[in-house]
Enzyme design. Structure first.
Site, PDB file in Angstrom:
ATOM      1  N   ASN A  13      30.705  32.441  27.732  1.00 32.02           N
ATOM      2  CA  ASN A  13      30.729  33.630  29.887  1.00 32.02           C
ATOM      3  C   ASN A  13      29.922  34.623  28.822  1.00 32.02           C
ATOM      4  O   ASN A  13      31.081  35.540  28.687  1.00 32.02           O
ATOM      5  CB  ASN A  13      32.063  33.546  30.346  1.00 32.02           C
ATOM      6  N   LYS A  15      28.727  37.204  30.162  1.00 36.79           N
ATOM      7  CA  LYS A  15      28.745  38.332  30.980  1.00 36.79           C
ATOM      8  C   LYS A  15      27.215  39.126  31.087  1.00 36.79           C
ATOM      9  O   LYS A  15      26.381  39.335  30.836  1.00 36.79           O
ATOM     10  CB  LYS A  15      30.633  39.006  31.269  1.00 36.79           C
ATOM     11  N   HIS A  99      33.518  33.928  40.491  1.00 38.79           N
ATOM     12  CA  HIS A  99      34.181  34.086  38.671  1.00 38.79           C
ATOM     13  C   HIS A  99      34.867  35.949  39.716  1.00 38.79           C
ATOM     14  O   HIS A  99      34.291  36.705  40.238  1.00 38.79           O
ATOM     15  CB  HIS A  99      33.251  35.070  37.640  1.00 38.79           C
ATOM     16  N   GLU A 101      35.577  38.663  38.601  1.00 39.28           N
ATOM     17  CA  GLU A 101      34.206  39.563  38.667  1.00 39.28           C
ATOM     18  C   GLU A 101      33.724  40.475  39.313  1.00 39.28           C
ATOM     19  O   GLU A 101      33.349  40.961  39.747  1.00 39.28           O
ATOM     20  CB  GLU A 101      34.022  39.851  36.993  1.00 39.28           C
ATOM     21  N   GLU A 169      41.179  31.287  35.546  1.00 37.50           N
ATOM     22  CA  GLU A 169      41.670  32.303  34.380  1.00 37.50           C
ATOM     23  C   GLU A 169      42.593  33.144  35.655  1.00 37.50           C
ATOM     24  O   GLU A 169      41.400  34.001  36.922  1.00 37.50           O
ATOM     25  CB  GLU A 169      39.745  33.472  35.401  1.00 37.50           C
ATOM     26  N   GLY A 175      40.477  39.871  29.111  1.00 35.88           N
ATOM     27  CA  GLY A 175      39.659  41.124  29.323  1.00 35.88           C
ATOM     28  C   GLY A 175      40.773  42.151  28.359  1.00 35.88           C
ATOM     29  O   GLY A 175      40.970  42.998  28.393  1.00 35.88           O
ATOM     30  N   SER A 215      41.128  36.016  27.522  1.00 41.75           N
ATOM     31  CA  SER A 215      41.359  36.390  26.229  1.00 41.75           C
ATOM     32  C   SER A 215      42.042  34.528  25.220  1.00 41.75           C
ATOM     33  O   SER A 215      43.243  35.280  23.990  1.00 41.75           O
ATOM     34  CB  SER A 215      42.463  37.064  26.180  1.00 41.75           C
TER      35      SER A 215
HETATM   36  P1  13P Z   1      38.195  36.995  28.158  1.00 45.13           P
HETATM   37  O1  13P Z   1      37.511  35.849  27.298  1.00 45.13           O
HETATM   38  O2  13P Z   1      36.971  38.691  27.512  1.00 45.13           O
HETATM   39  O3  13P Z   1      39.038  37.627  28.873  1.00 45.13           O
HETATM   40  O4  13P Z   1      37.237  36.954  29.236  1.00 45.13           O
HETATM   41  C1  13P Z   1      37.192  35.245  30.010  1.00 45.13           C
HETATM   42  C2  13P Z   1      36.545  35.282  30.989  1.00 45.13           C
HETATM   43  O5  13P Z   1      36.390  36.090  32.172  1.00 45.13           O
HETATM   44  C3  13P Z   1      35.470  34.302  31.155  1.00 45.13           C
HETATM   45  O6  13P Z   1      35.096  34.332  32.343  1.00 45.13           O
END
Ligand code: 13P
Length: 254
Positions: A13, A15, A99, A101, A169, A175, A215
């Site tokens: 992803n 983002k 997601h 976010e 997640e 992150g 992560s």
């Molecule tokens: P990270 O791998 O950067 O922690 O992000 C995970 C994520 O949100 C994938 O959708």
């Protein structure tokens, strides 16, 4: 371990990262995977602006492509939004919905996520439905309740193992470099599988892929992907560089 109907999935992803210059990473990834037969499907979900050029670039390579979000309507007066049908037209085969976010930045509720997943299905896309608890919810001992509520609210009627993938997640792992223990991952994934049976039926629940995200790196991928009921990874930061994403695939599936 339940054998899902489909191979595990390593999905990246991107983002809100990536311009045309980033297509060199997909080029590199294609080269690194050339002649290899990973025991997983591979997918990249880039920002909307890269879907068409990346779709052309990937052609008939083993790397699939997905969108990061979609609107629930097929068209209409929704300035700035993208319909699932538009995403499908780029050659994408999947779309992430819900997601954390988007839930946080755009106030997306389970009901909205469910409508988006149904829109993905309508357009012939696999919906990658994201769920996960915050650190406050985990510390309050509410993780499994939160997961149950999100699953029931976000997985629409008509979902099955072919058109839907769940991504667990934990918000606090995204992150941050912090990952849950393998025991914590196993507990939540088993719970998801059990709850899915009540939503899509036992057979589809057994066949449905449940990804872990948060992560995931080359150094922890093998351990996380070996956990029971973990059927792949949804990777953020470490999917942006071909070497890192390949490292994850290599560690877990080559
Ligand atoms: P990270 O791998 O950067 O922690 O992000 C995970 C994520 O949100 C994938 O959708």
């Amino acid at each position: 371990m339940p054998k899902t109907k489909f191979p595990p999935l390593a999905a990246g992803n991107w983002k809100m990262n990536g311009t045309l210059a980033s297509l060199k990473e997909t080029e590199k990834l294609m080269r690194m995977l050339d002649g290899k037969s990973p025991a997983c499907d591979v997918m990249i979900c880039p920002p909307f602006t890269l879907l068409f050029p990346m779709g052309e670039q990937l052609g008939d390579s083993i790397i699939a492509m997905g969108g990061e979000d979609c609107h629930w309507e097929p068209c209409g007066a929704h300035t700035g939004d993208i319909a699932a049908e538009m995403i499908a037209e780029t050659g994408a085969s999947a779309c992430i919905v819900g997601h954390s976010e988007r839930r946080a930045d755009h106030g997306e509720t389970d009901e909205i996520v469910s409508k988006k997943a149904a829109a993905a299905h309508r357009a012939g896309l696999t919906a990658i439905v994201c769920i996960g608890e915050t650190i406050e919810e985990r510390e309050a001992g509410r993780t499994l309740d939160v997961i149950s509520t999100q699953l029931k609210g976000s997985v629409p009627d008509g979902s099955n193992a072919a058109n839907t993938i769940i991504a667990y997640e934990p918000v606090w792992a995204i992150g941050t470099g912090h990952t849950p223990t393998t025991e914590q991952v196993a507990e939540v994934h088993a719970h998801i599988r059990k709850e899915l049976a009540g939503i899509v039926g036992e057979e589809e629940a057994q066949g449905m892929r449940i990804l872990y995200g948060g992560s995931v790196k080359p150094g922890n991928a093998a351990q996380l992907m070996a956990v029971e009921n973990v059927n792949g990874a949804l990777v953020g930061g470490a999917s942006l560089k071909a070497e890192d994403f390949f490292g994850i695939i290599e560690a877990a599936y080559l």
